[in-house]
Every structure is written in C-alpha cells, then in structure tokens.
Write an enzyme that holds these catalytic residues in place. Structure first.
Site, short mmCIF file in Angstrom:
data_model
loop_
_atom_site.label_atom_id
_atom_site.label_comp_id
_atom_site.label_asym_id
_atom_site.label_seq_id
_atom_site.Cartn_x
_atom_site.Cartn_y
_atom_site.Cartn_z
N SER A 39 35.05 36.41 42.49
CA SER A 39 36.17 36.70 41.59
C SER A 39 37.25 35.65 41.79
CB SER A 39 36.75 38.08 41.92
OG SER A 39 38.05 38.16 41.36
N HIS A 77 33.29 35.70 38.12
CA HIS A 77 33.93 36.95 37.69
C HIS A 77 35.41 36.68 37.41
CE1 HIS A 77 34.26 41.38 37.60
NE2 HIS A 77 35.41 41.23 38.23
N ASP A 133 38.96 38.33 36.37
CA ASP A 133 39.71 39.58 36.33
C ASP A 133 40.91 39.48 35.41
OD1 ASP A 133 38.33 41.40 38.08
OD2 ASP A 133 38.81 40.00 39.69
N MET A 173 44.02 41.27 33.73
CA MET A 173 44.90 42.43 33.95
C MET A 173 46.15 42.30 33.08
SD MET A 173 44.65 42.75 38.06
CE MET A 173 43.08 42.56 38.94
N HIS A 209 36.08 40.80 33.15
CA HIS A 209 36.38 42.20 33.48
C HIS A 209 37.76 42.52 32.92
CE1 HIS A 209 37.18 45.22 37.02
NE2 HIS A 209 37.09 45.82 35.85
N MET A 240 40.68 44.62 32.43
CA MET A 240 41.44 45.79 32.91
C MET A 240 42.69 45.87 32.06
SD MET A 240 40.76 45.03 36.91
CE MET A 240 40.28 43.36 36.54
N MET A 257 33.68 50.49 39.99
CA MET A 257 34.80 50.02 40.82
C MET A 257 34.75 50.72 42.17
SD MET A 257 36.35 47.71 39.16
CE MET A 257 37.55 47.42 40.47
N PHE A 268 44.16 44.78 42.27
CA PHE A 268 44.43 43.78 43.30
C PHE A 268 43.16 43.43 44.07
CE2 PHE A 268 48.15 46.37 42.57
CZ PHE A 268 49.11 45.41 42.27
N GLY A 294 41.43 42.17 47.76
CA GLY A 294 41.68 42.41 49.18
C GLY A 294 41.84 43.86 49.60
N ASP A 336 32.35 46.25 42.35
CA ASP A 336 33.53 45.38 42.44
C ASP A 336 34.60 46.03 43.31
OD1 ASP A 336 35.66 43.66 41.97
OD2 ASP A 336 35.72 43.99 39.80
N GLY A 347 36.19 45.21 47.57
CA GLY A 347 35.96 45.41 48.99
C GLY A 347 34.55 45.07 49.46
C1 DX5 Z 1 40.18 44.35 41.45
C2 DX5 Z 1 39.32 43.29 40.79
C3 DX5 Z 1 38.33 42.68 41.71
C4 DX5 Z 1 38.91 41.94 42.88
C5 DX5 Z 1 37.94 42.00 44.00
O1 DX5 Z 1 40.90 45.00 40.47
O2 DX5 Z 1 38.60 43.84 39.70
O3 DX5 Z 1 37.39 41.87 41.01
O4 DX5 Z 1 39.20 40.61 42.59
O5 DX5 Z 1 38.52 41.46 45.13
P1 DX5 Z 1 37.98 41.79 46.60
O6 DX5 Z 1 36.56 41.32 46.67
O7 DX5 Z 1 38.90 41.01 47.46
O8 DX5 Z 1 38.09 43.28 46.80
ZN ZN Z 2 36.90 42.66 38.75
#
Ligand code: DX5
Ligand code: ZN
Length: 227
Positions: free
Chosen positions: A12, A37, A39, A41, A70, A72, A147, A153, A155, A185, A187
C-alpha cells in the site's frame, strides 16, 4: 489483472514517501510486489485525506503492475469513471458507503468496458460488517476485501476477528463454485500472514510492513515466506 497462480503481495503506497512516489513504486516492483494498492480516502467516510485520480494517473505511467484502488469514500459512483480512466485495474468500494451496491458494482463494469478493458469489481467490508451481507452481490464480484483494521490509517494492529470472516467468506465462495479473490487489508505482517493465508486470503495488502523497513526486497520476501 490479478492471477490465481500464486498468492499476491500488494504494498500500500499509503506508507510510501509521497515526495518520491515514482521511485517508491519502482522500488517495490523491483523487490517483487505483485500489485500496487492505492488507498483513496475522502475525510468523510474515513477520517483521513489521501489520493485522488490524478495520482493514479501518474503512478500508471511508472509501473505495469495492476493498480488496486481501494475507495474509502462516500458516494464512490461520482468518481469510479475517473479512477478507471486514470488507469485503475481493480476498483473496490465499501459496502457501508453504497446504499445501491448492485448499481455501483455494475457501474465499475460499465466504466471498464467504456475504457476498453476488464476492470475488476471489488467490495470491501469494515471489521463490524458481517460477510453474510455480501451474499446477494457475491456472484457479481471479482474480489472481496476484508478489512482487518478500521479503515483510515496505516500502521494499525490486525483485528483477529477478520480470520473467521475470511473463513466464512471462503466457504460462501466455494459453496457456489465462484473464483472470487479474497483480499485482506490492515496489520498484515510477516508473523501473521501465514495464519491469514491459511484462513483463505489470496491477496495481502501491506503498507507499514513493506515501506517502514529499510530493505523492500527483504520485507516482501519475509511476507512471501509465510505464504
Ligand atoms: C487502511 C488502508 C490500508 C493501510 C494498510 O485504511 O486501507 O491499506 O494502508 O496499512 P498497514 O499494512 O500498515 O496496516
Ligand atoms: Zn487499503
């Protein structure tokens, strides 16, 4: 397009250095990434603002890897065409953001056809949304994104309840003889990816596990070692 030949690692770019985005994408591609990937938002559906179609358009120019967008965002229908025009290979919307999900999924397909290529249709569900809510739409989907954190976010810590959701989704897919990809997706790390793969996931998004390490080849290899 994705492949079923092997399990896929999808870094990502949310955790990349945005001032050096082209280099970061090239670096993860050289390090063995299968998918990029992206993201997206909107500060409304999730409490963070990130990437729009213009960034996808520039990333498209620097890699041949599939771009997995993705979304969101609230009211994704408004932007699906723009993301596809910008080069998205897969567009994933959130079930929770789409009161007319069937229409939204058809729109992804139609906009892909308009652009002259197959665009994968994806639907994502938040940690509190049961997989069973996708029962009706499942045959229309190329991918379901589970998810394993609350979106917004990078991390964050993997929510273990995602494992059972992946197992239940896999059973739904198998019972109907479908070939829907299961993506996960949030952690994902070298120390939990094997368990997640064992539950049935095939596409693994990893942001901080890839980009917060000094050597991308080593971080992607460590993830792949669990598959
Ligand atoms: C969270 C995102 C993820 C995120 C994953 O809302 O959709 O794609 O970047 O990041 P890590 O792998 O650090 O959890
Ligand atoms: Zn994502």
């Amino acid at each position: 397009m994705f492949t079923k030949d092997h399990k896929l690692i999808a870094p990502s770019i949310l955790s990349a250095d945005f001032a050096r985005l082209a280099d970061e994408v090239a670096a993860v591609e050289a390090a063995g990434a299968d998918v990029i990937h992206v993201d997206v938002m909107d500060g409304h559906f999730v409490p963070n603002l990130t990437i729009g179609p213009v960034v996808v358009e520039w990333v498209r120019k620097v890699t041949d890897l599939p771009l997995d967008c993705h979304l969101m965002i609230t009211n994704p229908d408004q932007y699906i065409g723009e993301f596809i025009e910008a080069g998205a290979d897969c567009v994933t919307v959130h079930q929770e953001a789409c009161p007319h999900l069937h229409r939204t999924v058809q729109l992804i397909r139609e906009e892909g056809a308009k652009a002259g290529r197959k665009v994968m249709t994806g639907v994502s569900i938040n940690p509190a949304t049961p997989v069973e809510t996708l029962g009706e739409i499942l045959p229309d989907l190329d991918m379901v994104l589970i998810m394993s954190v609350n979106p917004g976010f990078g991390g964050q810590k993997f929510i273990p309840g995602a494992l059972d959701k992946i197992r239940r989704l896999k059973a739904m897919i198998d019972a109907r003889g479908l070939s829907t990809y299961i993506e996960v997706d949030g952690g994902i790390k070298a120390d939990n990816i094997a368990e997640v793969a064992g539950a049935g996931a095939e596409v693994f998004v990893a942001g901080s596990a890839v980009f917060n390490a000094p050597d991308y080849k080593a971080s992607i290899s460590a993830l792949r070692a669990g598959l």
